[in-house]
Design an enzyme around this catalytic site. Sequence first.
Site, PDB file in Angstrom:
ATOM      1  CE1 TYR A 146     -44.564  -5.796 -74.205  1.00  0.00           C
ATOM      2  CE2 TYR A 146     -44.496  -7.818 -72.980  1.00  0.00           C
ATOM      3  CZ  TYR A 146     -43.896  -6.534 -73.134  1.00  0.00           C
ATOM      4  OH  TYR A 146     -42.800  -5.979 -72.574  1.00  0.00           O
ATOM      5  N   GLY A 185     -46.933 -12.767 -78.498  1.00  0.00           N
ATOM      6  CA  GLY A 185     -47.256 -13.351 -79.667  1.00  0.00           C
ATOM      7  C   GLY A 185     -46.705 -12.621 -80.691  1.00  0.00           C
ATOM      8  CE  LYS A 245     -55.468  -7.513 -80.897  1.00  0.00           C
ATOM      9  NZ  LYS A 245     -56.326  -8.633 -80.286  1.00  0.00           N
ATOM     10  CE  LYS A 297     -50.566 -18.633 -68.082  1.00  0.00           C
ATOM     11  NZ  LYS A 297     -49.361 -17.771 -67.942  1.00  0.00           N
ATOM     12  CG  HIS A 337     -49.366 -13.299 -60.457  1.00  0.00           C
ATOM     13  ND1 HIS A 337     -49.891 -13.380 -61.936  1.00  0.00           N
ATOM     14  CD2 HIS A 337     -50.182 -14.384 -59.892  1.00  0.00           C
ATOM     15  CE1 HIS A 337     -50.776 -14.019 -61.952  1.00  0.00           C
ATOM     16  NE2 HIS A 337     -51.006 -14.553 -60.873  1.00  0.00           N
TER      17      HIS A 337
HETATM   18  P1  NDP Z   1     -51.876 -10.015 -74.816  1.00  0.00           P
HETATM   19  O1  NDP Z   1     -52.750  -9.458 -73.683  1.00  0.00           O
HETATM   20  O2  NDP Z   1     -50.872  -9.275 -75.383  1.00  0.00           O
HETATM   21  O3  NDP Z   1     -53.026 -10.921 -75.681  1.00  0.00           O
HETATM   22  C1  NDP Z   1     -52.282 -11.927 -76.621  1.00  0.00           C
HETATM   23  C2  NDP Z   1     -53.444 -12.281 -77.531  1.00  0.00           C
HETATM   24  O4  NDP Z   1     -54.723 -12.772 -76.985  1.00  0.00           O
HETATM   25  C3  NDP Z   1     -54.080 -11.304 -78.293  1.00  0.00           C
HETATM   26  O5  NDP Z   1     -53.431 -10.914 -79.368  1.00  0.00           O
HETATM   27  C4  NDP Z   1     -55.551 -11.975 -79.042  1.00  0.00           C
HETATM   28  O6  NDP Z   1     -55.239 -12.501 -80.173  1.00  0.00           O
HETATM   29  C5  NDP Z   1     -55.692 -12.921 -77.724  1.00  0.00           C
HETATM   30  N1  NDP Z   1     -57.138 -12.664 -76.993  1.00  0.00           N
HETATM   31  C6  NDP Z   1     -57.336 -11.720 -76.578  1.00  0.00           C
HETATM   32  N2  NDP Z   1     -58.687 -12.094 -76.175  1.00  0.00           N
HETATM   33  C7  NDP Z   1     -59.149 -12.875 -76.844  1.00  0.00           C
HETATM   34  C8  NDP Z   1     -60.407 -13.581 -77.078  1.00  0.00           C
HETATM   35  N3  NDP Z   1     -61.439 -13.238 -76.406  1.00  0.00           N
HETATM   36  N4  NDP Z   1     -60.339 -14.671 -77.924  1.00  0.00           N
HETATM   37  C9  NDP Z   1     -59.430 -15.181 -78.308  1.00  0.00           C
HETATM   38  N5  NDP Z   1     -58.119 -14.361 -78.262  1.00  0.00           N
HETATM   39  C10 NDP Z   1     -58.080 -13.460 -77.650  1.00  0.00           C
HETATM   40  O7  NDP Z   1     -50.834 -11.619 -73.985  1.00  0.00           O
HETATM   41  P2  NDP Z   1     -49.605 -11.411 -73.201  1.00  0.00           P
HETATM   42  O8  NDP Z   1     -48.622 -11.476 -74.358  1.00  0.00           O
HETATM   43  O9  NDP Z   1     -49.549 -10.438 -72.263  1.00  0.00           O
HETATM   44  O10 NDP Z   1     -49.697 -12.883 -72.581  1.00  0.00           O
HETATM   45  C11 NDP Z   1     -49.415 -14.002 -73.205  1.00  0.00           C
HETATM   46  C12 NDP Z   1     -48.710 -14.909 -72.116  1.00  0.00           C
HETATM   47  O11 NDP Z   1     -47.761 -14.586 -71.365  1.00  0.00           O
HETATM   48  C13 NDP Z   1     -50.100 -15.326 -71.180  1.00  0.00           C
HETATM   49  O12 NDP Z   1     -50.020 -16.805 -70.697  1.00  0.00           O
HETATM   50  C14 NDP Z   1     -49.622 -14.637 -69.880  1.00  0.00           C
HETATM   51  O13 NDP Z   1     -49.929 -15.199 -68.827  1.00  0.00           O
HETATM   52  C15 NDP Z   1     -47.949 -14.722 -70.233  1.00  0.00           C
HETATM   53  N6  NDP Z   1     -47.397 -13.310 -69.358  1.00  0.00           N
HETATM   54  C16 NDP Z   1     -46.304 -13.583 -68.673  1.00  0.00           C
HETATM   55  C17 NDP Z   1     -45.647 -12.577 -67.816  1.00  0.00           C
HETATM   56  C18 NDP Z   1     -44.567 -12.831 -67.083  1.00  0.00           C
HETATM   57  O14 NDP Z   1     -43.799 -11.857 -66.546  1.00  0.00           O
HETATM   58  N7  NDP Z   1     -44.081 -13.850 -66.882  1.00  0.00           N
HETATM   59  C19 NDP Z   1     -46.208 -11.135 -68.249  1.00  0.00           C
HETATM   60  C20 NDP Z   1     -47.063 -11.190 -69.340  1.00  0.00           C
HETATM   61  C21 NDP Z   1     -47.757 -12.199 -69.882  1.00  0.00           C
HETATM   62  P3  NDP Z   1     -55.713 -12.242 -81.609  1.00  0.00           P
HETATM   63  O15 NDP Z   1     -54.567 -11.803 -82.141  1.00  0.00           O
HETATM   64  O16 NDP Z   1     -56.166 -13.458 -82.100  1.00  0.00           O
HETATM   65  O17 NDP Z   1     -56.598 -10.968 -81.341  1.00  0.00           O
END
Ligand code: NDP
Length: 313
Positions: free
Chosen positions: A15, A17, A45, A139, A271
Site C-alpha cells: 500500500y 511501497g 503483484k 519496530k 493504536h
Molecule cells: P502492506 O500490507 O501493503 O505490505 C507491504 C509489503 O509487505 C508487501 O507488498 C510485501 O512485499 C511485504 N510482505 C508481506 N508479507 C511478507 C512476507 N511474508 N515476506 C516478505 N515480505 C512480505 O504494508 P503497508 O503499506 O500497509 O505498511 C507499510 C508500513 O506502513 C508498515 O510499517 C506499517 O506499520 C505502516 N503503516 C502505517 C499506517 C499509519 O496510519 N501510520 C497505516 C498502515 C501502515 P512484496 O512486494 O515483496 O510481496
Amino acid sequence: MAMKSKVLIVGGTGYLGKRLVKASLAQGHETYVLHREEIGVDIEKVQMLLSFKQQGAHLVTGSLNDHQSLVKVVKLVDVVICAISGVHIRSHQILLQLKLVDAIKEAGNVKRFLPSEFGTDPARMENAMEPGRVTFDDKMVVRRAIEEAGIPFTYISANCFAGYFLGGLCQPGFILPSREQVRLLGDGNQKAIYVDEDDIATYSIKTIDDPRTLNKTVYIRPPQNILSQREVVQIWEKLIGKELLKSSISEQEFLAIMKEQDYAEQVGLTHYYHVCYEGCLANFEIGDGAEEASKLYPEVKYTTVEEYMTRYL
Ligand code: NDP
C-alpha cells in the site's frame, strides 16, 4: 550537482511501497524494486512489478530467506527503503527486516536505510498498551539491530495514513465516510495528524540524500493537517453541505469493546486509542535530534485534509 542515490525498495507492491517506487522515480532516482521469489504466481503483484519496470524501475530478484541473494541486490544501490507490512488486520512482518539488516551489514555499501516505520514514533511508545504495543516493540527491535550494525538510517514518523483515518472520519472499522452519522471517540477533541500516503512517499524520498536527516527521526506534520476528529468531521460536513448525527463512545466503552475483538483487531484498536483518546501524535514538541518534513521541504505542496476528502464526494 551531487549524484542522486540509487534506491532499492523492499515491499514495493504494498500500500505504501508502490507510492515509494513512484516517488523515487519521480524524483529522478535510479530505482530498484525487489521481486521476491515467494510471490510466485500472484498475478496482481507481478503485473504491478511489470508496470514499475515500464515506468523505468529495475526489477531485481531475491528473497528475504536467501541471504546471499539479498546481499547481491543491496550491493547495487546506495539507499534501501523497506515498506514491509505492519498492520495486523492485513499482515505484520516487521521482524523479517532483521534479515535485511543482516544483508545491509554484510554488503557494507549502504549510505542510508529507511526501515518500515511510517507511523507513530515507536521510541515514544514504551508505555503503550497490550496487545498493540507489539507494533512499536517490533519496530524498536529493528531499530536496535540497525544501530548496533552501524547502518546509517532515517526513521520516518508519518502519523496517520489519510486513507485509514480520514476515510473513516477517525472511526476504527470504517474507511469510507458516512453522510449520515459519526461516532466521536471521547469528546473528539484530541489532535492527530493526517498525511496523504503519496505525500508520505514524497517526503520520505526527499530525506534520503539529505545530510540533515542522517541518523534522525523525521516527523511528517503538515501544519494544516493537525486536527481533531471533530474538526475532520466539520470539514466533511462542509463538503457535503450537511450536519452528521453525532454520538460518542467513552474511553471505558471503547476499551471494553476492544477486549471482545480478535487479536488483530485489538492491535489496531489499541493504536486508535493512543491516537484518539490520548493524542499521542501531537502532544509533544519535536526536540533536538529530530526534524519535521514540511519545514525541511517547504517546496512540497502537501495535500490538505479538505483536498484529500473531496475524493469521497
Ligand atoms: P502492506 O500490507 O501493503 O505490505 C507491504 C509489503 O509487505 C508487501 O507488498 C510485501 O512485499 C511485504 N510482505 C508481506 N508479507 C511478507 C512476507 N511474508 N515476506 C516478505 N515480505 C512480505 O504494508 P503497508 O503499506 O500497509 O505498511 C507499510 C508500513 O506502513 C508498515 O510499517 C506499517 O506499520 C505502516 N503503516 C502505517 C499506517 C499509519 O496510519 N501510520 C497505516 C498502515 C501502515 P512484496 O512486494 O515483496 O510481496
